[in-house]
Design a protein around this motif. Sequence first.
Motif, PDB file in Angstrom:
ATOM      1  N   VAL A  77       0.820  -1.214   0.000  1.00 61.38           N
ATOM      2  CA  VAL A  77       0.000   0.000   0.000  1.00 61.38           C
ATOM      3  C   VAL A  77       0.851   1.259   0.000  1.00 61.38           C
ATOM      4  CG1 VAL A  77      -1.703   1.347   1.300  1.00 61.38           C
ATOM      5  CG2 VAL A  77      -1.942  -1.141   1.139  1.00 61.38           C
ATOM      6  N   HIS A  78       1.909   1.279   0.789  1.00 64.26           N
ATOM      7  CA  HIS A  78       2.655   2.518   1.021  1.00 64.26           C
ATOM      8  C   HIS A  78       4.017   2.575   0.354  1.00 64.26           C
ATOM      9  CE1 HIS A  78      -0.421   3.813   3.780  1.00 64.26           C
ATOM     10  NE2 HIS A  78      -0.278   2.721   4.517  1.00 64.26           N
ATOM     11  N   HIS A 123      -4.101  -0.379  -3.302  1.00 61.76           N
ATOM     12  CA  HIS A 123      -5.065   0.093  -2.325  1.00 61.76           C
ATOM     13  C   HIS A 123      -5.387  -1.010  -1.327  1.00 61.76           C
ATOM     14  CE1 HIS A 123      -5.895   3.457  -5.128  1.00 61.76           C
ATOM     15  NE2 HIS A 123      -5.678   2.525  -6.035  1.00 61.76           N
ATOM     16  N   PRO A 124      -5.567  -0.670  -0.061  1.00 60.30           N
ATOM     17  CA  PRO A 124      -5.898  -1.701   0.918  1.00 60.30           C
ATOM     18  C   PRO A 124      -7.227  -2.386   0.635  1.00 60.30           C
ATOM     19  CG  PRO A 124      -6.105   0.507   1.873  1.00 60.30           C
ATOM     20  CD  PRO A 124      -5.423   0.659   0.550  1.00 60.30           C
ATOM     21  N   THR A 125      -8.141  -1.696  -0.050  1.00 60.37           N
ATOM     22  CA  THR A 125      -9.422  -2.320  -0.378  1.00 60.37           C
ATOM     23  C   THR A 125      -9.258  -3.472  -1.367  1.00 60.37           C
ATOM     24  OG1 THR A 125      -9.736  -0.583  -2.040  1.00 60.37           O
ATOM     25  CG2 THR A 125     -10.834  -0.282   0.075  1.00 60.37           C
ATOM     26  N   ASP A 126      -8.121  -3.516  -2.088  1.00 59.60           N
ATOM     27  CA  ASP A 126      -7.877  -4.625  -3.010  1.00 59.60           C
ATOM     28  C   ASP A 126      -7.440  -5.897  -2.286  1.00 59.60           C
ATOM     29  OD1 ASP A 126      -8.464  -2.923  -5.100  1.00 59.60           O
ATOM     30  OD2 ASP A 126      -6.374  -2.367  -5.426  1.00 59.60           O
ATOM     31  N   LEU A 127      -7.043  -5.754  -1.025  1.00 65.34           N
ATOM     32  CA  LEU A 127      -6.567  -6.908  -0.263  1.00 65.34           C
ATOM     33  C   LEU A 127      -7.708  -7.672   0.398  1.00 65.34           C
ATOM     34  CD1 LEU A 127      -3.569  -5.113   1.507  1.00 65.34           C
ATOM     35  CD2 LEU A 127      -3.401  -6.718  -0.410  1.00 65.34           C
ATOM     36  N   LEU A 180      -2.506   0.762   7.400  1.00 63.80           N
ATOM     37  CA  LEU A 180      -2.825   0.581   5.983  1.00 63.80           C
ATOM     38  C   LEU A 180      -3.841   1.611   5.515  1.00 63.80           C
ATOM     39  CD1 LEU A 180      -3.198  -3.287   5.530  1.00 63.80           C
ATOM     40  CD2 LEU A 180      -1.177  -1.863   5.137  1.00 63.80           C
ATOM     41  N   TRP A 181      -4.689   2.075   6.423  1.00 68.60           N
ATOM     42  CA  TRP A 181      -5.811   2.957   6.086  1.00 68.60           C
ATOM     43  C   TRP A 181      -5.601   4.389   6.573  1.00 68.60           C
ATOM     44  CZ3 TRP A 181      -9.470   0.016   3.491  1.00 68.60           C
ATOM     45  CH2 TRP A 181      -9.377  -1.373   3.654  1.00 68.60           C
TER      46      TRP A 181
END
Length: 464
Positions: free
Chosen positions: A17-18, A47-51, A68-69
Amino acid sequence: MLNFPPEILGEIFNHYVHGRLKTHQMNEDEAQTSVRRITAYTDSQTHPTDLTPVCRLWRATAISIPRLWATIYVFKPKSEGNLKMFELWLERSAGLNGSCPLDLTIKEAMAPLSITPARELKLLEQILPLAISQLQRWRYISLELSRRSEPFLKQLYNNTTPPPILRGVKISLQNWSRHELRQLMGVLCSAPGLQSITFGRKFCTRFYTELLLDIVPWDRPTTLSFTLLTESMFLRILSASMDTLQDISVSDLTILSNVAVGGSTAVPCTTMRRLQSIYIGGFSEGDAGTIFDKLTLPALRELRLPNGFGDHTEISLQARGWESLSGLLKRSNCKLQIFEFGDDESPGSRFTEEWITKYLKFSPGFEHLTSLRVTSEIGQNSDSLQLLEALSEVCGDVPRPRLLPVLETLILDSVRSVVDVRRMVSDRIAAYGANGRSKLRRVSADLVGEDFAVDMDLTSQSHV
């Protein structure tokens, strides 16, 4: 990966993510059509939403890691889905005790009010109060807002407790009223641990300059960044922050000789005891020497002037800039380690390589340089490679190069001959003879007019 300990999987997710080593930078056209209006960074491709949809383990792990968010970039929200996603990121970034530090950027579309959809304003009216509700978690806040957003920040001004962990602020405001600006900056600058302030493109106009002098506690931040400043404003800010400021950056420094902000009194000479880094993207409308002549910088380690001393019609002003800079370094007795210089636009640019070479040779202020970047063309005159030739010279009494003996990194943005660059590197290495080792670690050069570059990693004796 299902057998990885949660800590290891969490670190992998964090890099996903970062990790900032991304080659793609989102341009404005892509950003306008992108469905990712809630991301971690402006150019985020991960993006964390992809995990979370992958499997139960990944979902539980990703949701359980607030960091992560906790970096949120809100880009011109357009739908209720954007609002819901923002709420989700805020919730997951809080952590179990709701105290995880938050780095937050909110960027509004800067369209004229008459054509701004009411839906977008309605979304901002909900998003900004949500962000303000997390004030106690703000570690970094960046706001790029127009005047129509002023009413949505009222909740912020009613807060009586300064942001407790706020460290960095970036403000870019379009056509804000002085009263609202004073209230906003008053809250943000009340943070006891504030270290960095950036004033963006929409904010830096002369309309606000005197107001800034009254509001901002210049004696507290260690890092300041501006898009536009006048000479007198620049010097007055330095004078007010002489005991704390370590790093200052100005994209455009406007030189208005003999004019001071708020009056005609000349700004006195200033000694900056802790200032280590200066970046000035460009000078305009006057003599850069009026800046350097008024400063003493004993701690200066990094000086970046990518566009030289400005687009002047008088070559004498370019020469005076070099004389003033040399005087500054000598007067300060500093150990400058990083220097960047270039000038391809002014009428005196054809002398840039000659002047750089001359002052690097004869000014003692440059003898400690470990990194040099020249953005101007090297070898602009067909029979002149003065800088490369000077870098190749060898001392007669000791086995080492005569010019910049401790140089480790050399970056040339525009050269006419890669062969001459390679020859210079070979000469510097050979200068130390059998009993020594060259300090040079990296050389990078772009060839004029060609999609071709040389990048030499001398730590492993390889090049591309």
